[in-house]
Every structure is written in C-alpha cells, then in structure tokens.
Design an enzyme around this catalytic site. Sequence first.
Site, PDB file in Angstrom:
ATOM      1  N   LYS A 166       1.044  -1.180  -0.006  1.00 15.26           N
ATOM      2  CA  LYS A 166       0.080   0.101   0.093  1.00 15.26           C
ATOM      3  C   LYS A 166       0.772   1.200  -0.078  1.00 15.26           C
ATOM      4  O   LYS A 166       0.569   2.283  -0.601  1.00 15.26           O
ATOM      5  CB  LYS A 166      -0.938  -0.100   1.123  1.00 15.26           C
ATOM      6  N   GLU A 173       0.537   6.787  -6.587  1.00 15.17           N
ATOM      7  CA  GLU A 173      -0.441   7.710  -6.635  1.00 15.17           C
ATOM      8  C   GLU A 173       0.097   9.337  -6.691  1.00 15.17           C
ATOM      9  O   GLU A 173      -0.398  10.094  -7.136  1.00 15.17           O
ATOM     10  CB  GLU A 173      -1.385   7.590  -5.544  1.00 15.17           C
TER      11      GLU A 173
END
Length: 299
Positions: A166, A173
Amino acid sequence: MKLGLVGLGRMGSNMRERLREKGHDVIGYDPNPDVSDTDSLEELVEALPTPCVVWVMVPAGDPTRRVIEQLSRLLDPGDLVVEGGNSRFTDDKIHAARLAEHDISYVDCGVSGGVWGRQNGYALMAGGHEGDIARLMPIFDALRPEGERADSFVHAGGVGAGHYAKMVHNGIEYGLMQAYAEGYELLAAEDSITDVQAVLRAWTQGTVVRSWLLDLLVQALSDDPDLAAISGYTEDSGEGRWTVEEAIAHAVPAPVISAALFARFASRQDDSPAMKAVSALRQQFGGHAVRHAEPVGIG
C-alpha cells in the site's frame, strides 16, 4: 460473519455499511458516540463470539498503537486483529509481536478506494499467515469489487507486506497526481485552449492516460472550473515519504515519486526561501530583474 470494527471515520464507516450490505454482522466502536454502536472497546469485544475478529481503522502511529495495546489485554488466545489503516510496515512486526505474546493473530491490510469504496469496493493488499488470510476471506471478498479476486485482492506476503504494498501504491499515486496537475496547469496557461475541462474530459476514454484519477480531476473542474475555492497547500500522509526512504534504502531510483513529494512541500511555502535564493543568484550573475517582495505594513 460477525466482525468488530474499531474506527468509524470516512473509511471505517463506509466499510461497515458495505459489509452489512453484503450480509455480515458488524459491530463498530468509535470515540464519537454519534456513530458508535457500543460505548467502549470493552463492550465491543464482549459482544463478539469467540474466537473473534477485530478490524482496526484508526489513524497510523500512536492512535493505532494504543488500540493494539488495548486489544492485547482484551482479546483471548485464538482471536485475530486486522490493521487496515495506513501504518508504516515496520510497525506491523511490532504489533504482531505484542499480540503474539497473548496468542492473538495479526494481519495487516492496505485498503484503497477512498470515500467511493462503499459503492465501488476496495482494493486490498494483505500481509500475514496463510491460515489467517483464509479465515478472513469472506470479509475480503465482501469489501473488494465484484469480479476476479486477483484483480482487487492480493496476499502480498508475510506480516508487513500488505502495508508495504500500500505504501508503494500511494507513492505511485503521488506521481500520477502530480503529472495530471502539471498537465492541467500547462493547459490553463495556454491562451489558445478555451476549455481546459473539456480537453481533460476528452482524454477519459480511449487514451493511454485515462484513469480514475483523471475522471476525478475532470469532476473537480466541473464543480469549480478555476479551482478557486481550493488552496494549493497540499499535505502528505506519510506514505510518500516512506516510499522515497525505501527507494533510498534499496538504491532504487524514484525521481518521479520524489519530485511529487517535494512539490507538496513546496506548496506549503508562501514565499519559498529556495526560490528567493535562485532569484537573487540570477540577479547577481546575470543582472536579471527580480520581483521585490510587497512591503509589510506596520500597526
């Protein structure tokens, strides 16, 4: 399946509702009594069958550590804790070791989907022992989007692997958002472009740069064409920093993610000291004009 959920903020509350909609019995606890199903963490644990599962969705760092410590005293051997927040992966082994002292299992799970997860489902990256992952699979399947499991769920490895995955996801991102933002600014700076939002919208189908992030940028510009209501000040959650630190530790070049992180730092400076120095140097060596700071009023 009956599940305890600790932390009913934007993500946690939506996860509770999605799980309920999928037929699971979820009891939530939050310090905010307006959203909590129980008055205390102790009451939540007492309401669960044994062996029980408790999913933690609270802010990373001290809040998570405090909840894990409380659960280590409240739960019984054979129980299972899932940490679904954005903890640093190095914390997972500490949490797992603390719970293991009481024969309580631990799984870390990176969760992506934001405020849209209740409707669209969440992408899940889990770390832990195979048996614990299998025990949780009904919950994972309810949270993830419909379709092939491998498209939205991964058992990434042992404890810590879920949050590591993550972390890298969030680092990517950062870079994607920065690229879209720079493209938006360049389009807005060109006089011949008469409708920036329309250009970006035309990229949302068929192009190689289409993505959900692009869809969200188009929506933001539809709501506020000049983004006039939004400050450029941009926080970082920590995972971008950790990604860059890991890139350094592994000698992996990550110039895009690093630049995106530093751009966020720059966004917080009203008048960048570094850029003042650049301006001063340009004046010194080349006689270039500089823009003088506005005088500060007195009184």
